[in-house]
Design a protein around this motif. Structure first.
Motif, PDB file in Angstrom:
ATOM      1  N   GLY A 209      46.286  43.401  54.227  1.00  0.00           N
ATOM      2  CA  GLY A 209      45.582  42.162  53.961  1.00  0.00           C
ATOM      3  C   GLY A 209      46.354  41.211  53.062  1.00  0.00           C
ATOM      4  N   ASN A 210      47.220  41.746  52.210  1.00  0.00           N
ATOM      5  CA  ASN A 210      48.015  40.891  51.324  1.00  0.00           C
ATOM      6  C   ASN A 210      49.085  40.107  52.073  1.00  0.00           C
ATOM      7  OD1 ASN A 210      46.624  41.776  49.025  1.00  0.00           O
ATOM      8  ND2 ASN A 210      47.975  43.549  48.782  1.00  0.00           N
ATOM      9  N   ASP A 211      49.369  40.508  53.310  1.00  0.00           N
ATOM     10  CA  ASP A 211      50.391  39.818  54.093  1.00  0.00           C
ATOM     11  C   ASP A 211      49.825  38.691  54.960  1.00  0.00           C
ATOM     12  OD1 ASP A 211      52.335  41.500  53.074  1.00  0.00           O
ATOM     13  OD2 ASP A 211      52.166  42.942  54.715  1.00  0.00           O
ATOM     14  N   LEU A 212      48.516  38.509  54.948  1.00  0.00           N
ATOM     15  CA  LEU A 212      47.910  37.428  55.725  1.00  0.00           C
ATOM     16  C   LEU A 212      48.240  36.076  55.112  1.00  0.00           C
ATOM     17  CD1 LEU A 212      44.335  38.910  56.269  1.00  0.00           C
ATOM     18  CD2 LEU A 212      46.146  38.739  57.985  1.00  0.00           C
ATOM     19  N   GLU A 213      48.320  35.056  55.968  1.00  0.00           N
ATOM     20  CA  GLU A 213      48.401  33.696  55.454  1.00  0.00           C
ATOM     21  C   GLU A 213      47.108  33.389  54.702  1.00  0.00           C
ATOM     22  OE1 GLU A 213      49.117  31.847  59.332  1.00  0.00           O
ATOM     23  OE2 GLU A 213      51.029  31.130  58.550  1.00  0.00           O
ATOM     24  N   THR A 214      47.164  32.478  53.753  1.00  0.00           N
ATOM     25  CA  THR A 214      45.965  32.139  52.996  1.00  0.00           C
ATOM     26  C   THR A 214      44.939  31.477  53.903  1.00  0.00           C
ATOM     27  OG1 THR A 214      46.710  29.924  52.381  1.00  0.00           O
ATOM     28  CG2 THR A 214      47.383  31.767  50.941  1.00  0.00           C
ATOM     29  N   PRO A 215      43.645  31.581  53.572  1.00  0.00           N
ATOM     30  CA  PRO A 215      42.622  30.907  54.378  1.00  0.00           C
ATOM     31  C   PRO A 215      42.892  29.406  54.500  1.00  0.00           C
ATOM     32  CG  PRO A 215      41.592  32.434  52.841  1.00  0.00           C
ATOM     33  CD  PRO A 215      43.049  32.386  52.484  1.00  0.00           C
ATOM     34  N   GLU A 216      43.367  28.803  53.417  1.00  0.00           N
ATOM     35  CA  GLU A 216      43.642  27.363  53.439  1.00  0.00           C
ATOM     36  C   GLU A 216      44.764  27.022  54.402  1.00  0.00           C
ATOM     37  OE1 GLU A 216      41.484  28.519  49.883  1.00  0.00           O
ATOM     38  OE2 GLU A 216      43.369  29.251  50.733  1.00  0.00           O
ATOM     39  N   THR A 217      45.789  27.871  54.456  1.00  0.00           N
ATOM     40  CA  THR A 217      46.907  27.629  55.374  1.00  0.00           C
ATOM     41  C   THR A 217      46.462  27.764  56.821  1.00  0.00           C
ATOM     42  OG1 THR A 217      48.519  28.399  53.757  1.00  0.00           O
ATOM     43  CG2 THR A 217      49.201  28.406  56.063  1.00  0.00           C
ATOM     44  N   VAL A 218      45.713  28.828  57.121  1.00  0.00           N
ATOM     45  CA  VAL A 218      45.216  29.035  58.486  1.00  0.00           C
ATOM     46  C   VAL A 218      44.344  27.852  58.908  1.00  0.00           C
ATOM     47  CG1 VAL A 218      43.759  30.494  59.951  1.00  0.00           C
ATOM     48  CG2 VAL A 218      45.354  31.548  58.338  1.00  0.00           C
ATOM     49  N   GLY A 219      43.455  27.424  58.017  1.00  0.00           N
ATOM     50  CA  GLY A 219      42.593  26.301  58.331  1.00  0.00           C
ATOM     51  C   GLY A 219      43.360  25.012  58.549  1.00  0.00           C
ATOM     52  N   ARG A 220      44.310  24.719  57.662  1.00  0.00           N
ATOM     53  CA  ARG A 220      45.083  23.479  57.796  1.00  0.00           C
ATOM     54  C   ARG A 220      45.833  23.444  59.122  1.00  0.00           C
ATOM     55  NH1 ARG A 220      50.185  22.858  57.240  1.00  0.00           N
ATOM     56  NH2 ARG A 220      50.456  24.783  56.029  1.00  0.00           N
ATOM     57  N   ILE A 221      46.462  24.553  59.500  1.00  0.00           N
ATOM     58  CA  ILE A 221      47.220  24.587  60.744  1.00  0.00           C
ATOM     59  C   ILE A 221      46.295  24.387  61.944  1.00  0.00           C
ATOM     60  CG2 ILE A 221      48.640  26.031  62.250  1.00  0.00           C
ATOM     61  CD1 ILE A 221      49.807  27.307  59.726  1.00  0.00           C
ATOM     62  N   ALA A 222      45.118  25.045  61.916  1.00  0.00           N
ATOM     63  CA  ALA A 222      44.164  24.870  63.010  1.00  0.00           C
ATOM     64  C   ALA A 222      43.719  23.424  63.126  1.00  0.00           C
ATOM     65  CB  ALA A 222      42.959  25.785  62.803  1.00  0.00           C
ATOM     66  N   GLY A 223      43.438  22.782  61.975  1.00  0.00           N
ATOM     67  CA  GLY A 223      43.031  21.389  61.998  1.00  0.00           C
ATOM     68  C   GLY A 223      44.121  20.480  62.529  1.00  0.00           C
ATOM     69  N   GLU A 224      45.352  20.693  62.084  1.00  0.00           N
ATOM     70  CA  GLU A 224      46.457  19.856  62.550  1.00  0.00           C
ATOM     71  C   GLU A 224      46.712  20.043  64.036  1.00  0.00           C
ATOM     72  OE1 GLU A 224      48.934  19.839  58.294  1.00  0.00           O
ATOM     73  OE2 GLU A 224      49.557  21.141  59.952  1.00  0.00           O
ATOM     74  N   ARG A 225      46.591  21.276  64.515  1.00  0.00           N
ATOM     75  CA  ARG A 225      46.808  21.526  65.946  1.00  0.00           C
ATOM     76  C   ARG A 225      45.735  20.837  66.795  1.00  0.00           C
ATOM     77  NH1 ARG A 225      50.261  25.691  67.481  1.00  0.00           N
ATOM     78  NH2 ARG A 225      48.982  26.093  69.330  1.00  0.00           N
TER      79      ARG A 225
END
Length: 446
Positions: A209-225
């Motif tokens: 779990g420590n190797d996951l991207e942060t929730p904020e990063t995952v969200g930002r990328i999804a929004g930009e895509r």
């Protein structure tokens, strides 16, 4: 989630497995194997700033295969009590006595079984409370929607944890297993513009779990895509170069694995029959199977039959160096198992020095595909046709998003037509490959 949350210890699973084998052999089996496993997980999903679902799963099961000569029987159960396991063995024996003999049936050759089982660092339990998972999921969704006011809706965000362990044993004396984990975070959002709607998503997956991207990063990328797909257009039908984004390029490698896997080969249902030692890819393509990478999502010390996995070149300079074979399919082909019962392991595809932007510049003018729809790969003929969406590129630069198109070609020609592979390697699964540039495909639109 911790190791102590398993209901059975590794030793207890091993004891049950040996009891299954002993009971089978005492009741008429000439050979037998079993896999006994246990898994548990948690998934929390949110949508529009509220909790939508909280799910727990905890399961266990045993599969038993027995051989009476060349006759095979299989039965399974989710009850690991002694009585249930004995009953499962007896049902498998009944099935075996009524099946036809098969010269290829049987356990692996003893000298193919794994004798060394290294710790590959595959198990990282994640003690994540529902409250913590909810907080992460909400942060992920909020980050996605905050990218732009045109992102007006959400399909939800989720945070999941999963851990499992198993023991595989057979009557040749093999008895081993290991624990594994996989955790993830994902989100999908919807945007509106010009009377049209688009969606896209992003996710992160890892054993730790420590190797996951942060929730904020995952969200930002999804929004930009999602945002960059707004105001998509259609294309006229044409032939042009195509770049497959890394996360869907893995599907092309999956098509290749399917075509050179034992089941399709011995059934004569592959367009790559008798391809061993022959060029199938462009000469700069190399694919290596690397099952012993520590912590890898595709790593394993042995396959589902206990056969030792192999680190090997499966494609070298475009030439097929090896198939993906189980014991059964290997015998049908007059070959030996490659340690791939259950499928391929971690595949590393060679790449060049170009990043995605460089790959688009290399293409010049053509289609950049970021989403595929439907199942349109025919393993018998190699014909390939998929619904698609992505971006039209001119002079190496993205011009506008496109939708409602179909891309078509033949996998044999597509593999040989790979011009370059980018260094933007997709690492969230068992097939690691960068974006793939193919010299030409048919794009059907208006």
């Amino acid at each position: 989630m911790s190791r102590s949350q398993f209901s059975y210890t590794r030793d207890q699973l091993a004891t049950l497995a040996r009891q299954v084998i002993d009971h089978a052999m005492k009741n008429g089996a000439t050979a037998a194997d079993t896999e006994i496993s246990e898994g548990l997980g948690q998934n929390v999903s949110v949508r529009q700033h509220e909790i939508e679902t909280i799910e727990y799963n905890k399961d266990k099961g045993a599969g038993v295969t027995v051989y009476v000569g060349q006759r095979r029987g299989h039965a399974s159960t989710s009850d690991l009590s002694e009585a249930a396991l004995r009953s499962t063995v007896e049902k498998a024996l009944v099935i075996a006595r009524y099946t036809a003999e098969d010269d290829a049936a049987g356990l692996p050759d003893a000298d193919r079984l794994a004798t060394q089982v290294p710790d590959l660092d595959l198990y990282h339990p994640w003690s994540l409370s529902v409250e913590e998972a909810t907080e992460r999921a909400l942060a992920c969704e909020a980050a996605a929607l905050a990218v732009d006011t045109r992102l007006t809706n959400s399909e939800g965000a989720s945070v999941s944890t999963h851990a499992s362990h198993f023991i595989y044993a057979n009557s040749l004396g093999f008895c081993n297993g290991y624990a594994g984990s996989r955790h993830g975070i994902s989100v999908a959002v919807i945007g509106e513009a010009g009377g049209g709607m688009q969606r896209d998503f992003w996710y992160s997956s890892a054993r730790n779990g420590n190797d996951l991207e942060t929730p904020e990063t995952v969200g930002r990328i999804a929004g930009e895509r999602t945002l960059r797909r707004l105001n998509a257009r259609k294309l006229d039908t044409r032939t042009c170069p195509v770049v497959f984004e890394a996360q869907i390029a893995t599907g092309l490698i999956g098509n290749y694995v399917s075509a050179v896997s034992g089941g399709n080969l011995y059934r004569q249902s592959s367009f790559l029959l008798d391809s061993l030692g022959k060029p199938v890819f462009a000469p700069h393509i190399h694919i290596r199977e690397t099952p012993f990478v520590r912590g890898g999502l595709g790593s394993a010390p042995f396959d589902s039959e206990g056969v030792a996995c192999l680190e090997r070149d499966v494609v070298k300079a475009g030439v097929v160096e090896g198939y993906f074979l189980s014991t059964y399919s290997a015998r049908k082909l007059g070959m030996v198992s490659t340690g791939n019962a259950g499928g391929s392991h971690a595949l590393m595809v060679s790449h060049g020095d170009l990043d995605l932007a460089g790959l688009l510049r290399e293409m010049g003018t053509g289609l950049f595909v970021t989403e595929l729809l439907g199942q349109g790969a025919n393993m018998v003929t190699g014909d390939y046709s998929r619904g698609a969406a992505g971006y039209w590129v001119e002079n190496g630069e993205i011009q506008y998003p496109v939708e409602e198109i179909t891309i078509a070609g033949n996998l044999r020609e597509m593999f040989k037509g790979i011009v370059a592979i980018g260094n933007d390697v997709e690492r969230r699964g068992s097939k690691q490959v960068g974006s793939i540039l193919i010299d030409h495909m048919t794009v059907a639109g208006n």
